[in-house]
Design a protein around this motif. Structure first.
Motif, PDB file in Angstrom:
ATOM      1  N   GLY A 292       0.640  -0.946  -0.122  1.00 46.28           N
ATOM      2  CA  GLY A 292       0.144  -0.194   0.631  1.00 46.28           C
ATOM      3  C   GLY A 292       0.631   0.849  -0.076  1.00 46.28           C
ATOM      4  O   GLY A 292       2.166   1.345  -0.689  1.00 46.28           O
ATOM      5  N   THR A 293       0.313   2.068   1.143  1.00 47.28           N
ATOM      6  CA  THR A 293       0.821   3.483   0.970  1.00 47.28           C
ATOM      7  C   THR A 293       0.824   3.840   1.928  1.00 47.28           C
ATOM      8  O   THR A 293       0.020   4.033   3.400  1.00 47.28           O
ATOM      9  N   TYR A 294       1.949   4.488   3.246  1.00 47.62           N
ATOM     10  CA  TYR A 294       1.920   5.284   4.114  1.00 47.62           C
ATOM     11  C   TYR A 294       2.871   6.811   3.459  1.00 47.62           C
ATOM     12  O   TYR A 294       3.750   6.571   3.365  1.00 47.62           O
ATOM     13  N   LEU A 295       2.185   7.790   3.936  1.00 49.52           N
ATOM     14  CA  LEU A 295       2.851   8.839   3.896  1.00 49.52           C
ATOM     15  C   LEU A 295       3.120   9.130   2.184  1.00 49.52           C
ATOM     16  O   LEU A 295       3.585  10.120   1.827  1.00 49.52           O
ATOM     17  N   SER A 296       1.746   8.343   1.582  1.00 43.48           N
ATOM     18  CA  SER A 296       2.508   8.748  -0.041  1.00 43.48           C
ATOM     19  C   SER A 296       2.977   8.052  -0.686  1.00 43.48           C
ATOM     20  O   SER A 296       3.455   7.839  -2.008  1.00 43.48           O
ATOM     21  N   GLN A 297       4.078   7.456   0.036  1.00 47.89           N
ATOM     22  CA  GLN A 297       5.145   6.734   0.155  1.00 47.89           C
ATOM     23  C   GLN A 297       4.538   5.406  -0.664  1.00 47.89           C
ATOM     24  O   GLN A 297       3.599   4.502   0.696  1.00 47.89           O
ATOM     25  N   PRO A 298       4.779   4.155  -1.801  1.00 44.50           N
ATOM     26  CA  PRO A 298       4.396   2.978  -1.508  1.00 44.50           C
ATOM     27  C   PRO A 298       5.567   2.428  -0.902  1.00 44.50           C
ATOM     28  O   PRO A 298       6.671   2.202  -0.644  1.00 44.50           O
ATOM     29  N   TYR A 299       5.203   0.577  -0.640  1.00 45.62           N
ATOM     30  CA  TYR A 299       5.083   0.369   0.683  1.00 45.62           C
ATOM     31  C   TYR A 299       4.917  -0.986   0.314  1.00 45.62           C
ATOM     32  O   TYR A 299       3.976  -1.319  -0.239  1.00 45.62           O
ATOM     33  N   LYS A 300       5.830  -1.827   0.726  1.00 46.63           N
ATOM     34  CA  LYS A 300       5.360  -3.889   0.702  1.00 46.63           C
ATOM     35  C   LYS A 300       5.514  -4.224   2.154  1.00 46.63           C
ATOM     36  O   LYS A 300       6.847  -3.784   2.922  1.00 46.63           O
TER      37      LYS A 300
ATOM     38  N   ILE B 211     -12.162  -1.042   7.909  1.00 45.90           N
ATOM     39  CA  ILE B 211     -12.531  -2.444   7.766  1.00 45.90           C
ATOM     40  C   ILE B 211     -12.079  -2.394   6.264  1.00 45.90           C
ATOM     41  O   ILE B 211     -11.449  -3.808   5.426  1.00 45.90           O
ATOM     42  N   ARG B 212     -11.651  -1.692   5.133  1.00 42.14           N
ATOM     43  CA  ARG B 212     -11.186  -1.433   3.653  1.00 42.14           C
ATOM     44  C   ARG B 212      -9.727  -1.155   4.052  1.00 42.14           C
ATOM     45  O   ARG B 212      -9.175  -1.330   2.918  1.00 42.14           O
ATOM     46  N   GLY B 213      -9.313  -1.445   4.804  1.00 41.73           N
ATOM     47  CA  GLY B 213      -7.694  -0.804   5.200  1.00 41.73           C
ATOM     48  C   GLY B 213      -7.184   0.897   4.791  1.00 41.73           C
ATOM     49  O   GLY B 213      -6.271   0.663   4.386  1.00 41.73           O
ATOM     50  N   VAL B 214      -8.637   1.823   4.838  1.00 44.74           N
ATOM     51  CA  VAL B 214      -7.515   3.033   4.607  1.00 44.74           C
ATOM     52  C   VAL B 214      -8.091   4.151   5.616  1.00 44.74           C
ATOM     53  O   VAL B 214      -8.704   3.349   6.230  1.00 44.74           O
ATOM     54  N   SER B 215      -7.011   4.386   6.140  1.00 48.48           N
ATOM     55  CA  SER B 215      -6.736   5.299   7.421  1.00 48.48           C
ATOM     56  C   SER B 215      -7.906   6.600   8.136  1.00 48.48           C
ATOM     57  O   SER B 215      -8.222   7.166   6.531  1.00 48.48           O
ATOM     58  N   PRO B 216      -8.449   6.980   8.672  1.00 47.69           N
ATOM     59  CA  PRO B 216      -9.050   7.625   8.704  1.00 47.69           C
ATOM     60  C   PRO B 216      -8.467   9.049   9.165  1.00 47.69           C
ATOM     61  O   PRO B 216      -8.411  10.357   8.415  1.00 47.69           O
ATOM     62  N   ALA B 217      -7.550   9.492   9.243  1.00 47.25           N
ATOM     63  CA  ALA B 217      -6.191  10.204   9.148  1.00 47.25           C
ATOM     64  C   ALA B 217      -6.573  10.898   7.603  1.00 47.25           C
ATOM     65  O   ALA B 217      -5.542   9.683   7.126  1.00 47.25           O
ATOM     66  N   VAL B 218      -5.760  11.963   7.515  1.00 53.93           N
ATOM     67  CA  VAL B 218      -5.860  12.140   6.212  1.00 53.93           C
ATOM     68  C   VAL B 218      -4.446  13.135   6.160  1.00 53.93           C
ATOM     69  O   VAL B 218      -3.772  14.074   7.512  1.00 53.93           O
ATOM     70  N   ARG B 219      -3.376  13.271   5.068  1.00 60.17           N
ATOM     71  CA  ARG B 219      -2.784  14.118   5.079  1.00 60.17           C
ATOM     72  C   ARG B 219      -2.515  15.483   4.575  1.00 60.17           C
ATOM     73  O   ARG B 219      -4.451  15.773   4.114  1.00 60.17           O
ATOM     74  N   GLY B 220      -2.565  16.590   4.320  1.00 55.23           N
ATOM     75  CA  GLY B 220      -2.489  17.883   4.187  1.00 55.23           C
ATOM     76  C   GLY B 220      -3.042  18.140   3.021  1.00 55.23           C
ATOM     77  O   GLY B 220      -4.215  18.971   2.193  1.00 55.23           O
ATOM     78  N   ASP B 221      -3.302  17.265   1.494  1.00 54.07           N
ATOM     79  CA  ASP B 221      -3.751  16.942   0.727  1.00 54.07           C
ATOM     80  C   ASP B 221      -5.492  16.127   0.520  1.00 54.07           C
ATOM     81  O   ASP B 221      -5.197  16.393  -0.463  1.00 54.07           O
ATOM     82  N   GLY B 222      -5.084  15.780   1.495  1.00 52.92           N
ATOM     83  CA  GLY B 222      -5.840  14.730   1.972  1.00 52.92           C
ATOM     84  C   GLY B 222      -6.415  13.400   1.639  1.00 52.92           C
ATOM     85  O   GLY B 222      -7.529  12.536   1.330  1.00 52.92           O
ATOM     86  N   THR B 223      -5.265  12.718   1.041  1.00 54.44           N
ATOM     87  CA  THR B 223      -4.918  11.892   0.748  1.00 54.44           C
ATOM     88  C   THR B 223      -4.695  10.967   2.178  1.00 54.44           C
ATOM     89  O   THR B 223      -4.405  11.892   3.048  1.00 54.44           O
ATOM     90  N   PRO B 224      -5.102   9.584   2.263  1.00 53.97           N
ATOM     91  CA  PRO B 224      -4.860   8.948   3.585  1.00 53.97           C
ATOM     92  C   PRO B 224      -3.297   8.531   3.815  1.00 53.97           C
ATOM     93  O   PRO B 224      -2.729   8.362   3.251  1.00 53.97           O
ATOM     94  N   GLN B 225      -3.409   8.454   5.458  1.00 56.67           N
ATOM     95  CA  GLN B 225      -1.484   8.658   5.260  1.00 56.67           C
ATOM     96  C   GLN B 225      -1.460   7.326   5.518  1.00 56.67           C
ATOM     97  O   GLN B 225      -0.395   6.949   5.240  1.00 56.67           O
ATOM     98  N   LEU B 226      -2.320   5.778   5.570  1.00 55.87           N
ATOM     99  CA  LEU B 226      -1.729   5.118   6.086  1.00 55.87           C
ATOM    100  C   LEU B 226      -3.088   4.080   4.730  1.00 55.87           C
ATOM    101  O   LEU B 226      -3.975   4.762   5.102  1.00 55.87           O
ATOM    102  N   VAL B 227      -2.553   3.539   3.546  1.00 56.73           N
ATOM    103  CA  VAL B 227      -3.809   2.564   2.935  1.00 56.73           C
ATOM    104  C   VAL B 227      -2.457   0.936   2.827  1.00 56.73           C
ATOM    105  O   VAL B 227      -1.818   1.136   2.509  1.00 56.73           O
ATOM    106  N   VAL B 228      -3.477  -0.083   2.935  1.00 57.53           N
ATOM    107  CA  VAL B 228      -3.157  -1.736   3.507  1.00 57.53           C
ATOM    108  C   VAL B 228      -3.963  -2.551   2.302  1.00 57.53           C
ATOM    109  O   VAL B 228      -5.245  -2.636   2.499  1.00 57.53           O
ATOM    110  N   GLU B 229      -3.332  -2.816   1.305  1.00 53.66           N
ATOM    111  CA  GLU B 229      -4.242  -4.360   1.455  1.00 53.66           C
ATOM    112  C   GLU B 229      -3.521  -5.533   1.046  1.00 53.66           C
ATOM    113  O   GLU B 229      -1.975  -5.350   1.230  1.00 53.66           O
ATOM    114  N   ARG B 230      -4.035  -6.248   0.606  1.00 53.63           N
ATOM    115  CA  ARG B 230      -2.800  -7.667   0.906  1.00 53.63           C
ATOM    116  C   ARG B 230      -1.924  -8.091  -0.358  1.00 53.63           C
ATOM    117  O   ARG B 230      -2.792  -7.342  -1.652  1.00 53.63           O
ATOM    118  N   ALA B 231      -0.891  -8.465  -0.123  1.00 54.65           N
ATOM    119  CA  ALA B 231      -0.205  -8.112  -1.256  1.00 54.65           C
ATOM    120  C   ALA B 231      -0.461  -9.537  -1.823  1.00 54.65           C
ATOM    121  O   ALA B 231      -0.762  -9.874  -1.695  1.00 54.65           O
TER     122      ALA B 231
END
Length: 146
Positions: A72-80, A126-146
């Motif tokens: 997913g993404t953490y602070l708009s940076q992709p990760y695994k 439950i969808r894997g999307v953080s309720p906390a958002v960054r200044g530009d409105g994107t979620p801080q954390l997005v998690v999905e199955r790899a």
């Protein structure tokens, strides 16, 4: 159709019916298996067992499990990475996840200064999307199955 974690499964209702039947047998008032299923269905607000059986899922599995590979993404940076910890929050709709990234992620917006994170803790729905958002409105954390 979606279900929350407090939605019982068919197995849960069957286990309740079995316990009811055993309890009634111990008290000297035996109950048939079908009567126990009907009683449990009524207790959960269904018209009868067949209605409950049709409405409920076979099993409910949580969307996140320890050891699960995620991306997913953490602070708009992709990760695994891999989930090291999963905690259901009190509202039963959010999870606090501890994620170990395969490679450290630079979490600074500009690259003149680097701040790498390899293990983070974040809250997602439950969808894997953080309720906390960054200044530009994107979620801080997005998690999905790899």
């Amino acid at each position: 159709m979606s279900f929350s974690l407090d939605t019982p499964s068919v197995q849960t209702l069957k286990a309740e019916a079995r316990a009811l039947r055993e309890d009634r047998a111990r008290s000297g008032h035996p109950l048939s298996h079908s009567a126990a299923l009907e009683a449990v269905a009524h207790a959960h607000g269904y018209r009868d067992w067949n209605t409950a059986r049709a409405a409920l899922p076979e099993r409910i599995s949580p969307p996140f499990q320890v050891g699960q590979r995620v991306r997913g993404t953490y602070l708009s940076q992709p990760y695994k990475g891999m989930l090291l910890g999963v905690q259901v929050m009190s509202d039963m709709q959010h999870y606090q996840l501890t994620i170990l990234f395969d490679e450290p992620v630079n979490v600074t917006p500009n690259f003149m200064f680097a701040a790498h994170r390899q293990r983070v803790i974040g809250t997602v729905d439950i969808r894997g999307v953080s309720p906390a958002v960054r200044g530009d409105g994107t979620p801080q954390l997005v998690v999905e199955r790899a």
